[in-house]
Motif scaffolding. Structure first.
Motif, mmCIF file in Angstrom:
data_model
loop_
_atom_site.group_PDB
_atom_site.id
_atom_site.type_symbol
_atom_site.label_atom_id
_atom_site.label_comp_id
_atom_site.label_asym_id
_atom_site.label_seq_id
_atom_site.Cartn_x
_atom_site.Cartn_y
_atom_site.Cartn_z
ATOM 1 N N LEU A 279 69.783 51.886 -88.060
ATOM 2 C CA LEU A 279 70.051 50.893 -87.022
ATOM 3 C C LEU A 279 68.848 49.995 -86.773
ATOM 4 N N LEU A 280 67.662 50.564 -86.738
ATOM 5 C CA LEU A 280 66.463 49.783 -86.454
ATOM 6 C C LEU A 280 66.216 48.731 -87.534
ATOM 7 N N VAL A 281 66.453 49.092 -88.780
ATOM 8 C CA VAL A 281 66.280 48.146 -89.882
ATOM 9 C C VAL A 281 67.319 47.036 -89.783
ATOM 10 N N ALA A 282 68.562 47.400 -89.511
ATOM 11 C CA ALA A 282 69.632 46.407 -89.425
ATOM 12 C C ALA A 282 69.393 45.413 -88.298
ATOM 13 N N GLU A 283 68.779 45.866 -87.215
ATOM 14 C CA GLU A 283 68.573 44.993 -86.064
ATOM 15 C C GLU A 283 67.301 44.162 -86.163
ATOM 16 N N ASN A 284 66.359 44.560 -87.024
ATOM 17 C CA ASN A 284 65.048 43.912 -87.010
ATOM 18 C C ASN A 284 64.541 43.481 -88.380
ATOM 19 N N SER A 285 65.405 43.446 -89.375
ATOM 20 C CA SER A 285 64.946 43.045 -90.699
ATOM 21 C C SER A 285 66.077 42.357 -91.450
ATOM 22 N N HIS A 286 65.729 41.837 -92.610
ATOM 23 C CA HIS A 286 66.690 41.142 -93.472
ATOM 24 C C HIS A 286 66.193 41.298 -94.903
ATOM 25 N N ASP B 294 73.925 43.084 -94.359
ATOM 26 C CA ASP B 294 72.533 42.669 -94.218
ATOM 27 C C ASP B 294 72.145 42.750 -92.753
ATOM 28 N N GLY B 295 70.844 42.584 -92.492
ATOM 29 C CA GLY B 295 70.352 42.754 -91.139
ATOM 30 C C GLY B 295 70.295 41.463 -90.349
ATOM 31 N N ASN B 296 69.964 41.607 -89.062
ATOM 32 C CA ASN B 296 69.868 40.449 -88.170
ATOM 33 C C ASN B 296 68.599 39.645 -88.389
ATOM 34 N N GLY B 297 67.612 40.252 -89.015
ATOM 35 C CA GLY B 297 66.342 39.564 -89.215
ATOM 36 C C GLY B 297 65.382 39.811 -88.068
ATOM 37 N N LEU B 298 64.130 39.516 -88.308
ATOM 38 C CA LEU B 298 63.082 39.716 -87.317
ATOM 39 C C LEU B 298 63.098 38.576 -86.302
ATOM 40 N N ASN B 299 62.782 38.907 -85.061
ATOM 41 C CA ASN B 299 62.660 37.894 -84.011
ATOM 42 C C ASN B 299 61.773 36.748 -84.515
ATOM 43 N N PRO B 300 62.243 35.493 -84.441
ATOM 44 C CA PRO B 300 61.452 34.369 -84.977
ATOM 45 C C PRO B 300 60.038 34.283 -84.410
ATOM 46 N N LEU B 301 59.868 34.643 -83.135
ATOM 47 C CA LEU B 301 58.534 34.588 -82.538
ATOM 48 C C LEU B 301 57.575 35.592 -83.181
ATOM 49 N N LEU B 302 58.141 36.638 -83.789
ATOM 50 C CA LEU B 302 57.310 37.677 -84.394
ATOM 51 C C LEU B 302 57.050 37.447 -85.873
ATOM 52 N N GLN B 303 57.656 36.430 -86.443
ATOM 53 C CA GLN B 303 57.459 36.153 -87.866
ATOM 54 C C GLN B 303 56.164 35.372 -88.055
ATOM 55 N N ASP B 304 55.088 36.116 -87.926
ATOM 56 C CA ASP B 304 53.749 35.535 -87.968
ATOM 57 C C ASP B 304 52.787 36.605 -88.475
ATOM 58 N N PRO B 305 51.756 36.223 -89.215
ATOM 59 C CA PRO B 305 50.774 37.223 -89.667
ATOM 60 C C PRO B 305 50.150 38.010 -88.527
ATOM 61 N N GLY B 306 50.176 37.441 -87.318
ATOM 62 C CA GLY B 306 49.626 38.157 -86.178
ATOM 63 C C GLY B 306 50.308 39.482 -85.917
ATOM 64 N N LEU B 307 51.582 39.600 -86.289
ATOM 65 C CA LEU B 307 52.306 40.850 -86.074
ATOM 66 C C LEU B 307 51.723 41.983 -86.908
ATOM 67 N N LEU C 45 61.743 52.483 -95.350
ATOM 68 C CA LEU C 45 63.119 52.083 -95.055
ATOM 69 C C LEU C 45 63.208 50.575 -94.830
ATOM 70 N N PHE C 46 62.199 50.006 -94.176
ATOM 71 C CA PHE C 46 62.180 48.557 -93.971
ATOM 72 C C PHE C 46 61.956 47.827 -95.294
ATOM 73 N N VAL C 47 61.055 48.324 -96.112
ATOM 74 C CA VAL C 47 60.778 47.675 -97.395
ATOM 75 C C VAL C 47 62.016 47.707 -98.289
ATOM 76 N N ARG C 48 62.739 48.813 -98.264
ATOM 77 C CA ARG C 48 63.958 48.948 -99.077
ATOM 78 C C ARG C 48 65.155 48.230 -98.460
ATOM 79 N N SER C 49 64.993 47.733 -97.232
ATOM 80 C CA SER C 49 66.108 47.096 -96.509
ATOM 81 C C SER C 49 67.308 48.038 -96.421
ATOM 82 N N ASP C 50 67.038 49.255 -95.953
ATOM 83 C CA ASP C 50 68.093 50.258 -95.796
ATOM 84 C C ASP C 50 68.858 49.975 -94.506
ATOM 85 N N MET C 51 69.959 49.248 -94.621
ATOM 86 C CA MET C 51 70.703 48.807 -93.446
ATOM 87 C C MET C 51 71.532 49.917 -92.809
ATOM 88 N N SER C 52 71.505 51.109 -93.384
ATOM 89 C CA SER C 52 72.178 52.227 -92.727
ATOM 90 C C SER C 52 71.364 52.755 -91.549
#
Length: 337
Positions: free
Chosen positions: A34-41, A121-134, A25-32
């Motif tokens: 809620l979790l994808v819409a709040e944490n992905s783009h 579209d979604g809100n995107g991932l928290n900027p602090l989490l946009q790291d390979p460490g995640l 669902l995250f890979v497809r960016s399925d914004m229907s």
């Protein structure tokens, strides 16, 4: 009783399927969803779409229970050294842990909740989490936590059947070692990530959530030494059982601290007291039940082989005591403020 192994395997497979569906669902960016819409783009790189599936409270809990279920399936498929009654009791204890967290997901943290109408579209991932460490840090920590839960289930199974001896220790030891390795990797990766991402000026800041991962590591280190003595010299039987309970209780306390909002931390996943209360109830049930079982069974556990204080085993006991004291200091220092 013949169905215990197949049920454990099916549980693990279904949990894995659920996690893979969430990732899809995250890979497809399925914004229907809620979790994808709040944490992905939709414009995010694939790596962050995949890692974003567990870069939030609900998704990370689903990853947690997925690893829990898969580990239970692995025990059912691979473990041949335990007596059948002990194995059945062990798988039952592991299933009880999984059941509690399945209920937690279902009633308070559903990762598949829908939103209607779906946003463009979604809100995107928290900027602090946009790291390979995640992609590396949370999964390794969770594998470590789950390894400790397996050790806990082995201990509960052994107490139920009164089958505490070298065979039980040899079955438990690989899981404790694996948990220790993954906890070490996860803590190391997390400290490096925090060092360059947050600019704290050091590798460790004694943040409450950092301590929440350190405490299970300390307990797992002590347990690894203790279970080795039990496996090779048939000693420290009761102490090994208690350390398994303590190690898992530290994992549960860490989960509570991260997700309850009771302590302020940049690492916290949630600040919902309701969710924290749910986890606290699970902690009371699992740890309280295990301690009660220990109190009822410890009198029936043979002392095992004795050894001199000035010996290899004596040094391991001293090491255990030191680690336990350090664990107590860190626990008090984390909770006291």
């Amino acid at each position: 009783m013949r169905a215990v192994r197949p049920v454990a395997v099916v549980q693990g497979v279904l949990a894995l399927v659920a996690m893979l569906l969430l990732v899809q669902l995250f890979v497809r960016s399925d914004m229907s969803v809620l979790l994808v819409a709040e944490n992905s783009h939709s414009a995010k790189p694939l790596m962050y779409k995949i890692a974003g599936a567990w870069g939030n409270h609900e998704g990370s809990m689903l990853l947690w229970v997925t690893i829990l279920g898969v580990a239970g399936a692995a025990v059912a498929l691979l473990e041949r050294g335990l007596a059948r009654p002990t194995l059945i009791a062990t798988l039952g204890a592991q299933a009880a842990i999984a059941l509690g967290f399945y209920a937690f997901l279902l009633f308070s943290s559903n990762p598949f909740a829908r939103i209607d109408p779906a946003p463009a579209d979604g809100n995107g991932l928290n900027p602090l989490l946009q790291d390979p460490g995640l992609a590396f840090h949370p999964p390794t920590l969770y594998i470590g936590y789950v390894g400790i839960s397996i050790a806990f289930s082995f201990a509960v199974g052994a107490m139920i059947t009164r089958d505490v001896g070298p065979a039980f220790a040899r079955a438990m030891r690989p899981w404790v070692l694996g948990a220790w390795i993954f906890l070490t990797l996860g803590i190391t990766a997390g400290s490096y990530w925090a060092y360059y991402e947050l600019g704290w000026g050091g590798w460790w800041f004694w943040d409450p959530v950092e301590n929440a991962s350190l405490m299970p590591w300390l307990a797992a280190t002590a347990l690894l030494h203790s279970v080795t003595v039990l496996a090779t010299r048939d000693g420290l039987r009761a102490w090994t059982l208690m350390l398994a309970v303590v190690a898992f209780s530290m994992s549960m306390i860490g989960t509570f601290l991260v997700r309850s909002g009771i302590l302020t931390s940049v690492h916290a996943f949630a600040v919902d007291p309701t969710r924290g209360s749910f986890i606290l109830a699970l902690l009371a049930i699992y740890i309280g039940g295990a301690l009660l079982l220990f109190a009822l069974r410890v009198g029936t556990v043979r002392a095992g082989t004795t050894f001199d204080f000035v010996s290899r085993e004596g040094a391991l006991v001293a090491n255990n005591l030191l680690l336990t004291v350090i664990l107590g200091v860190v626990l008090i220092g984390t909770l006291y403020p």
